[in-house]
Design a protein around this motif. Structure first.
Motif, PDB file in Angstrom:
ATOM      1  N   GLU A   1       0.834  -1.206   0.000  1.00  0.00           N
ATOM      2  CA  GLU A   1       0.000   0.000   0.000  1.00  0.00           C
ATOM      3  C   GLU A   1       0.870   1.257   0.000  1.00  0.00           C
ATOM      4  O   GLU A   1       1.981   1.277   0.522  1.00  0.00           O
ATOM      5  CB  GLU A   1      -0.885   0.000   1.247  1.00  0.00           C
ATOM      6  N   VAL A   2       0.354   2.339  -0.591  1.00  0.00           N
ATOM      7  CA  VAL A   2       0.973   3.663  -0.483  1.00  0.00           C
ATOM      8  C   VAL A   2       0.067   4.507   0.396  1.00  0.00           C
ATOM      9  O   VAL A   2      -1.073   4.801   0.042  1.00  0.00           O
ATOM     10  CB  VAL A   2       1.151   4.333  -1.861  1.00  0.00           C
ATOM     11  N   LEU A   3       0.564   4.862   1.578  1.00  0.00           N
ATOM     12  CA  LEU A   3      -0.179   5.676   2.522  1.00  0.00           C
ATOM     13  C   LEU A   3       0.396   7.083   2.513  1.00  0.00           C
ATOM     14  O   LEU A   3       1.609   7.272   2.656  1.00  0.00           O
ATOM     15  CB  LEU A   3      -0.080   5.092   3.924  1.00  0.00           C
ATOM     16  N   ALA A   4      -0.452   8.092   2.357  1.00  0.00           N
ATOM     17  CA  ALA A   4       0.001   9.481   2.370  1.00  0.00           C
ATOM     18  C   ALA A   4      -0.265  10.109   3.723  1.00  0.00           C
ATOM     19  O   ALA A   4      -1.328   9.916   4.317  1.00  0.00           O
ATOM     20  CB  ALA A   4      -0.709  10.276   1.285  1.00  0.00           C
ATOM     21  N   LEU A   5       0.727  10.864   4.221  1.00  0.00           N
ATOM     22  CA  LEU A   5       0.563  11.695   5.408  1.00  0.00           C
ATOM     23  C   LEU A   5       0.503  13.136   4.916  1.00  0.00           C
ATOM     24  O   LEU A   5       1.463  13.647   4.348  1.00  0.00           O
ATOM     25  CB  LEU A   5       1.742  11.509   6.370  1.00  0.00           C
ATOM     26  N   ILE A   6      -0.628  13.771   5.113  1.00  0.00           N
ATOM     27  CA  ILE A   6      -0.848  15.097   4.552  1.00  0.00           C
ATOM     28  C   ILE A   6      -1.152  16.081   5.669  1.00  0.00           C
ATOM     29  O   ILE A   6      -1.751  15.725   6.680  1.00  0.00           O
ATOM     30  CB  ILE A   6      -2.004  15.063   3.524  1.00  0.00           C
ATOM     31  N   GLY A   7      -0.718  17.317   5.504  1.00  0.00           N
ATOM     32  CA  GLY A   7      -0.995  18.344   6.504  1.00  0.00           C
ATOM     33  C   GLY A   7      -0.098  19.541   6.304  1.00  0.00           C
ATOM     34  O   GLY A   7       0.846  19.522   5.507  1.00  0.00           O
ATOM     35  N   GLU A   8      -0.375  20.600   7.046  1.00  0.00           N
ATOM     36  CA  GLU A   8       0.422  21.813   6.961  1.00  0.00           C
ATOM     37  C   GLU A   8       1.780  21.618   7.640  1.00  0.00           C
ATOM     38  O   GLU A   8       1.997  20.627   8.344  1.00  0.00           O
ATOM     39  CB  GLU A   8      -0.311  22.963   7.646  1.00  0.00           C
TER      40      GLU A   8
ATOM     41  N   ASP B   1      -2.955   5.288  -2.002  1.00  0.00           N
ATOM     42  CA  ASP B   1      -4.170   4.469  -1.879  1.00  0.00           C
ATOM     43  C   ASP B   1      -5.050   4.997  -0.746  1.00  0.00           C
ATOM     44  O   ASP B   1      -6.275   5.027  -0.863  1.00  0.00           O
ATOM     45  CB  ASP B   1      -3.793   3.019  -1.582  1.00  0.00           C
ATOM     46  N   ARG B   2      -4.399   5.405   0.343  1.00  0.00           N
ATOM     47  CA  ARG B   2      -5.117   5.957   1.493  1.00  0.00           C
ATOM     48  C   ARG B   2      -4.402   7.209   1.970  1.00  0.00           C
ATOM     49  O   ARG B   2      -3.206   7.401   1.715  1.00  0.00           O
ATOM     50  CB  ARG B   2      -5.183   4.955   2.655  1.00  0.00           C
ATOM     51  N   ILE B   3      -5.136   8.062   2.705  1.00  0.00           N
ATOM     52  CA  ILE B   3      -4.590   9.321   3.207  1.00  0.00           C
ATOM     53  C   ILE B   3      -4.898   9.472   4.688  1.00  0.00           C
ATOM     54  O   ILE B   3      -6.022   9.211   5.126  1.00  0.00           O
ATOM     55  CB  ILE B   3      -5.178  10.533   2.437  1.00  0.00           C
TER      56      ILE B   3
END
Length: 634
Positions: free
Chosen positions: A41-48, A229-231
């Motif tokens: 899986e490719v997991l994204a960590l997103i945020g400022e 795939d997920r965030i």
């Protein structure tokens, strides 16, 4: 959040990271975070900035940055309990089981060693491959990452390859040991949009081919939409929302996620927003004070190296460039890395002397050499650099940073300077209490605001903004753009806004100049640059701007790599189109034989191209034609 299973490669429970200073209580940076990453899986960590995304990603290697420590929770990668490892165990984990691709490839490579030696170093340290086998595998990775001359590129040194190539070479360095987990930490943030497509496509292809598990750290939702795939959406060290990529992008539940989506300005909103907010009375007076422009750049040439008999430098960066900047106006300058954008700003600021042409400030000649300019000319033209970290002295307080130009240009000192510093901080929407803090203690967005306040301290007529939002996250970048517009309305200041981001330049500019290889290939209003016809290079830039939807990357890769029309050899005419080698609209016997002329289109834009307006208008895919029609209809 999914529960731990045998199919998860990564399982994190109750992760807590704190920062500490001598004599002060601990500050919690990450608050008891739980998440999993499934195998493949490719997991994204997103945020400022400051949301904790990089801190969480680094914890998967058992690492905390200086002044921080992992104080609680469990971290498992495969069958390894990361928090139980000794220093030797962590060294064996890093680069072998968990690999890291950093934001700045230039900082990751040793400039004095050949690339291949550095790429295979991890495999040799961990003993996963012999040297010949490692070299063979590196070449295989170079080929998979679509690097040019894969058998030869490893013999070069870091300074001999482009930024995009170096970023892919760092990916090869991370993947040489067949790690179970790859962490990609903002790997395309510093790249221009056309290079970003190639790098993202290469990363995506290799991750899929090798079946890798990845954690992708980013503040750019449009980029994440192509990779993940997920965030996990993070703010203040906490998970605000988690879900499949499609759900996060199109049906965000948490208000914070909704604010991130809203900060990604869609093209339609920019191109149909009509006139910008009205100027204040003083700013409007400044614009109407005279029909003459504030600054004119006329047929400027500039570059580096020893000059020849004609006065031209060995390396010409700008070639015959014109620019006209009105009062209380923003002129956007856009182009790839190496197009001459920053050199143009430095020529206007006097940091790089022009080798030809002229500069006029209020119709009066402006010396090209900085040493011949007056203090008043210095004051009237200020520059804000891209990297606030290097532009500000980290040991100086904010007050000292802003007090220096007040004393230099206006002779203001003491209590008056202190009061004016407070006014400047209010102008850039920072609390007055920050005045006593050193600039090293500020966030990236705060530093850039101080950088801008320092320029405003001079009370300039023109501010040169050189990629001032490129290193900032989406929300902070949008806030800086809003601040620039507000200051222009209040003060009547003019801007040259330099960027490689078409959305940002459309959002703030009145007029836009497109540079390619030091030539001005297109000039027009913001409205003209919102819909075809475009110069073929402008079309490439527009097509390369990421869209907030899955599948865009594959479509963009096809659009931006259209087959080139075959042509014969070119003449030795130095005035031939500089975009010739990349243009799919080129015409054999014309583009490779004669210099293009400037033609004016019906929308008022000027393009440097042989092609007719009808040809340029037809140069779009069915998807683009539909998108532009929707914009017009809106």
């Amino acid at each position: 959040m999914s529960s731990p299973t045998a199919h998860n490669l990564v399982e994190v429970r109750g992760l807590r990271v704190v920062g500490s200073r001598p004599g002060e209580p601990d500050t919690t940076i990450v608050h008891g975070v739980d998440f999993d990453v499934a195998c493949g899986e490719v997991l994204a960590l997103i945020g400022e900035s400051g949301s904790g995304k990089t801190t969480i990603a680094l914890s998967l290697m058992g690492h905390a940055r200086s002044g921080c420590r992992i104080s609680g929770g469990t971290i498992r990668v495969g069958d390894t309990d990361v928090r139980s490892l000794s220093a030797k165990g962590l060294a064996a984990l890093r680069g072998r089981k968990v690999a890291y691709i950093a934001q700045s490839a230039a900082a990751a490579f040793n400039p004095s060693r050949a690339i291949l030696d550095q790429v295979i170093e991890s495999a040799l340290i961990h003993g996963t491959l012999s040297k010949p086998a490692a070299q063979a595998k590196a070449i295989e990775l170079f080929r998979a990452l679509a690097l040019p001359e894969p058998e030869k590129i490893g013999k070069r040194y870091p300074h001999q390859v482009s930024g995009g190539q170096l970023q892919r070479l760092m990916a090869a360095m991370a993947m040489i040991t067949d790690p179970e987990l790859v962490i990609l930490d903002e790997p395309t943030t510093a790249l221009d949009v056309t290079t970003q497509i190639d790098v993202l496509q290469a990363f995506k292809r290799v991750i899929k081919e090798f079946g890798m598990t990845a954690v992708y750290v980013s503040h750019d939702l449009a980029v994440v939409a192509q990779m993940a795939d997920r965030i996990l959406v993070l703010s203040d060290g906490q998970i605000r929302e988690a879900g499949a990529t499609g759900q996060i992008l199109h049906a965000p539940a948490h208000p914070y996620t909704q604010s991130l989506i809203a900060a990604v300005t869609p093209q339609r909103a920019v191109c149909t927003s009509g006139e910008p907010a009205p100027l204040s009375g003083e700013a409007l007076q400044a614009r109407r004070a005279s029909d003459a422009p504030l600054l004119e750049v006329r047929r400027v040439m500039a570059g580096y190296g020893r000059k020849d008999a004609q006065g031209l430098p060995a390396k010409v960066i700008l070639n015959d460039v014109d620019l006209r900047i009105g009062r209380a106006q923003t002129v956007g300058v856009i182009g790839e890395s190496g197009s001459g954008k920053t050199t143009l700003a430095k020529v206007i600021a006097g940091l790089v002397p022009a080798s030809g042409g002229s500069l006029l400030l209020d119709g009066e000649p402006l010396p090209a050499d900085l040493n011949r300019r007056t203090r008043e000319q210095f004051r009237r033209i200020q520059i804000v650099f891209q990297n606030a970290d290097t532009a500000l002295n980290p040991v100086h307080t904010v007050e000292r940073t802003l007090a220096r130009p007040l004393a230099f240009y206006h002779g203001i000192k003491g209590a008056k300077a202190k009061a004016r510093v407070a006014e400047l901080l209010e102008l850039v929407r920072l609390p007055a209490a920050l005045a006593s803090r050193s600039t090293s203690e500020l966030s990236g967005g705060q530093k850039q605001r101080v950088n801008l306040a320092r320029a405003l301290a001079a009370e300039p007529d023109l501010i040169l903004c050189d990629e001032v939002t490129s290193a900032l996250d989406t929300v902070v970048g949008a806030a800086i753009l809003d601040l620039l517009r507000d200051l222009q309305r209040k003060l009547g200041v003019s801007y040259v806004f330099i960027t490689h981001d078409i959305a940002k330049v459309r959002a703030i500019s009145d007029d836009i100049v497109v540079l390619y290889a030091g030539h001005r290939v297109e000039t027009g209003s913001r409205e003209a640059l919102c819909a075809p016809p475009f110069h073929p290079y402008s079309h490439l830039l527009v097509s390369s701007a990421p869209e907030l939807r899955a599948g865009w990357l594959d479509e963009a890769s096809q659009r931006c790599h259209q087959p080139l029309a075959p042509i014969g050899p070119s003449t030795d005419n130095p005035e031939l189109c500089t975009f010739l080698d990349r243009c799919s609209l080129r015409v054999d016997g014309v583009c490779n034989h004669a210099a293009p002329s400037v033609r004016t289109l019906e929308n008022g834009a000027q393009v440097l191209c042989h092609r007719s307006e009808a040809d340029l208008l037809s140069f779009q895919t069915p998807h683009e034609a539909f998108a532009y029609a929707q914009v017009e209809r809106a």
